[in-house]
Motif scaffolding. Structure first.
Motif, PDB file in Angstrom:
ATOM      1  N   ALA A 227     -23.313  47.103  -5.543  1.00 11.44           N
ATOM      2  CA  ALA A 227     -24.748  47.320  -5.404  1.00 11.44           C
ATOM      3  C   ALA A 227     -25.490  46.072  -4.934  1.00 11.44           C
ATOM      4  O   ALA A 227     -26.686  46.142  -4.624  1.00 11.44           O
ATOM      5  CB  ALA A 227     -25.332  47.794  -6.733  1.00 11.44           C
ATOM      6  N   GLY A 228     -24.802  44.941  -4.893  1.00 12.20           N
ATOM      7  CA  GLY A 228     -25.445  43.697  -4.481  1.00 12.20           C
ATOM      8  C   GLY A 228     -26.405  43.158  -5.521  1.00 12.20           C
ATOM      9  O   GLY A 228     -27.393  42.496  -5.171  1.00 12.20           O
ATOM     10  N   LEU A 229     -26.114  43.382  -6.796  1.00 13.53           N
ATOM     11  CA  LEU A 229     -26.995  42.959  -7.879  1.00 13.53           C
ATOM     12  C   LEU A 229     -26.308  41.937  -8.769  1.00 13.53           C
ATOM     13  O   LEU A 229     -25.076  41.889  -8.860  1.00 13.53           O
ATOM     14  CB  LEU A 229     -27.402  44.162  -8.732  1.00 13.53           C
ATOM     15  CG  LEU A 229     -28.159  45.295  -8.032  1.00 13.53           C
ATOM     16  CD1 LEU A 229     -28.433  46.417  -9.027  1.00 13.53           C
ATOM     17  CD2 LEU A 229     -29.462  44.797  -7.427  1.00 13.53           C
ATOM     18  N   SER A 230     -27.103  41.146  -9.451  1.00 11.10           N
ATOM     19  CA  SER A 230     -26.595  40.225 -10.458  1.00 11.10           C
ATOM     20  C   SER A 230     -26.808  40.826 -11.842  1.00 11.10           C
ATOM     21  O   SER A 230     -27.483  41.848 -12.002  1.00 11.10           O
ATOM     22  CB  SER A 230     -27.316  38.880 -10.364  1.00 11.10           C
ATOM     23  OG  SER A 230     -28.655  38.996 -10.826  1.00 11.10           O
ATOM     24  N   ARG A 231     -26.265  40.188 -12.853  1.00  6.74           N
ATOM     25  CA  ARG A 231     -26.354  40.690 -14.223  1.00  6.74           C
ATOM     26  C   ARG A 231     -27.791  40.757 -14.720  1.00  6.74           C
ATOM     27  O   ARG A 231     -28.098  41.528 -15.638  1.00  6.74           O
ATOM     28  CB  ARG A 231     -25.521  39.812 -15.151  1.00  6.74           C
ATOM     29  CG  ARG A 231     -25.918  38.354 -15.180  1.00  6.74           C
ATOM     30  CD  ARG A 231     -25.040  37.557 -16.149  1.00  6.74           C
ATOM     31  NE  ARG A 231     -25.212  38.034 -17.508  1.00  6.74           N
ATOM     32  CZ  ARG A 231     -24.220  38.103 -18.389  1.00  6.74           C
ATOM     33  NH1 ARG A 231     -22.997  37.784 -18.048  1.00  6.74           N
ATOM     34  NH2 ARG A 231     -24.465  38.517 -19.613  1.00  6.74           N
ATOM     35  N   SER A 232     -28.681  39.989 -14.128  1.00  6.09           N
ATOM     36  CA  SER A 232     -30.076  39.964 -14.585  1.00  6.09           C
ATOM     37  C   SER A 232     -30.975  40.923 -13.818  1.00  6.09           C
ATOM     38  O   SER A 232     -32.178  41.002 -14.100  1.00  6.09           O
ATOM     39  CB  SER A 232     -30.632  38.549 -14.471  1.00  6.09           C
ATOM     40  OG  SER A 232     -30.609  38.114 -13.121  1.00  6.09           O
ATOM     41  N   ASP A 233     -30.427  41.680 -12.876  1.00  8.39           N
ATOM     42  CA  ASP A 233     -31.244  42.560 -12.048  1.00  8.39           C
ATOM     43  C   ASP A 233     -31.431  43.953 -12.636  1.00  8.39           C
ATOM     44  O   ASP A 233     -32.148  44.775 -12.061  1.00  8.39           O
ATOM     45  CB  ASP A 233     -30.611  42.713 -10.657  1.00  8.39           C
ATOM     46  CG  ASP A 233     -30.691  41.434  -9.840  1.00  8.39           C
ATOM     47  OD1 ASP A 233     -31.658  40.675 -10.041  1.00  8.39           O
ATOM     48  OD2 ASP A 233     -29.783  41.195  -9.021  1.00  8.39           O
ATOM     49  N   LEU A 234     -30.792  44.235 -13.753  1.00 11.70           N
ATOM     50  CA  LEU A 234     -30.849  45.571 -14.345  1.00 11.70           C
ATOM     51  C   LEU A 234     -31.939  45.649 -15.399  1.00 11.70           C
ATOM     52  O   LEU A 234     -32.101  44.738 -16.221  1.00 11.70           O
ATOM     53  CB  LEU A 234     -29.514  45.926 -14.988  1.00 11.70           C
ATOM     54  CG  LEU A 234     -28.287  45.982 -14.071  1.00 11.70           C
ATOM     55  CD1 LEU A 234     -27.033  46.156 -14.916  1.00 11.70           C
ATOM     56  CD2 LEU A 234     -28.423  47.118 -13.065  1.00 11.70           C
ATOM     57  N   ARG A 235     -32.657  46.775 -15.410  1.00  9.22           N
ATOM     58  CA  ARG A 235     -33.636  47.021 -16.481  1.00  9.22           C
ATOM     59  C   ARG A 235     -32.934  47.542 -17.729  1.00  9.22           C
ATOM     60  O   ARG A 235     -33.249  47.131 -18.842  1.00  9.22           O
ATOM     61  CB  ARG A 235     -34.674  48.049 -15.987  1.00  9.22           C
ATOM     62  CG  ARG A 235     -35.728  48.421 -17.026  1.00  9.22           C
ATOM     63  CD  ARG A 235     -36.644  47.249 -17.315  1.00  9.22           C
ATOM     64  NE  ARG A 235     -37.608  47.572 -18.364  1.00  9.22           N
ATOM     65  CZ  ARG A 235     -37.370  47.413 -19.667  1.00  9.22           C
ATOM     66  NH1 ARG A 235     -36.206  46.923 -20.093  1.00  9.22           N
ATOM     67  NH2 ARG A 235     -38.288  47.711 -20.554  1.00  9.22           N
TER      68      ARG A 235
END
Length: 348
Positions: free
Chosen positions: A247-255
């Protein structure tokens, strides 16, 4: 992968068994009920699982603006008896919906069946540019004498219900956008649900009531509980890391990170530790009033995320699930700008 559009719904029967009622009638001990952490379970008295699936599917197709005749496939996942023997529940669901051109397929992936159905739907869309949308349904009903919803298995109590998820290319109305999905496998853990048993020639050949506790006791005696905990930790960690990277996300990008609908003690032991090692998101548990929904936990969580107010436009969540066999799936989804908007870079 480019974003895929999802429209998700869930159907529950109106009858509920509260935990207090279950304890009072001896269905479950008070200590066990506390460890499970449920408040009540939905009970389907007179609606069979395939009919529950049809009830979940119709409003989903309406919201997605997809006539049933445009569906390419109807994938149906279940854990327990669907209402008849030597008969195809997926074909029945397609028939009832008038999905006359859809290929109906049944999935026996235990409790991760709904998640695997979504992945197979994506594969169909990716592999056939002419393919119409795909409908994934799940439905289970857990009634005695063949299944005791409170006692058949450790770490969970089962609720009755159905889910439906419409998977499309992102060019139709969407409750959620799916950005990544990753599944890992631990096929050696199939023995947890087989134990020391031989392979019998007839249904319920090992006893008149399914007893998963018995086979799990045999597994623990042979291998120890740590084998499952370690394997689950490794496979869940891999699935979560892969989904985030895709998804191209880091661990801190999730709500949020959304948990399966298992008992709270079981999730704390097997699912929470690898999850909190991988993400910084708040953990979301949506199953306290539903119980474990057989093949439908992940799909019900998608329905709740899509129709609830947890996510704002552009917010991302990771939805985690697992199922006997074993497979573990992590999906990354987001809220679109509006339900009627289509995905930028929609899947083609």
């Amino acid at each position: 992968m480019n974003a895929v559009g999802l429209v998700a719904g869930v159907w529950y029967p109106s009858v509920r068994q509260t935990v207090a009622a279950a304890v009072a009638c001896g269905d479950v001990r008070a200590k066990t009920a506390t460890e499970l952490g449920y408040t009540e379970l939905p009970v389907s008295v007179d609606v069979a699982p395939p009919d529950m699936a049809v009830r979940a599917a119709r409003p989903v197709l309406d919201r997605g603006r997809v006539p049933a005749g445009d569906l390419a496939m109807v994938l149906h996942a279940s854990v327990h008896h669907q209402g008849h023997d030597a008969w195809s529940a997926p074909h029945y669901i397609a028939h009832q919906l008038a999905a006359d051109r859809a290929v109906p397929i049944g999935l026996l992936q235990q409790c991760n069946g709904g998640a695997i159905g979504i992945e197979l739907a994506i594969d169909r869309l990716r592999g056939d540019p002419r393919s119409g949308p795909v409908l994934v349904t799940t439905a289970d009903r857990f009634l005695t004498p063949s299944w005791h919803r409170w006692l058949t298995d450790y770490g969970m109590a089962t609720g009755d219900g159905a889910t439906a998820v419409l998977v499309h290319r992102g060019d139709r109305p969407s409750d959620l956008l799916l950005h990544a999905s990753a599944t890992t496998v631990a096929a050696d853990l199939e023995v947890m649900h087989r134990g020391d048993d031989g392979l019998d020639a007839h249904p319920l050949g090992h006893g008149p009531q399914i007893d998963v506790k018995r086979t799990k006791r045999a597994f623990i005696a042979a291998y120890g509980v740590d084998r499952f905990i370690k394997t689950a930790y490794d496979r869940i960690s891999e699935a979560v890391a892969t989904a985030l990277a895709e998804a191209g996300l880091s661990r801190s990008d999730l709500r949020y990170a959304v948990l399966p609908r298992l008992g709270t003690k079981a999730m704390a032991e097997a699912y929470v530790p690898p999850l909190v090692e991988q993400v910084d998101a708040d953990l979301l548990d949506l199953g306290r009033a539903t119980g474990h929904l057989g093949a439908g936990d992940l799909n019900a969580n998608l329905a709740d995320l899509g129709r609830g107010d947890w996510l704002g436009p552009g917010d991302h969540a990771l939805v985690l699930n697992g199922g006997g066999g074993f497979t573990f799936t992590a999906m990354v989804v987001s809220r679109p700008d509006s339900p009627s908007s289509t995905a930028r870079g929609a899947f083609r």
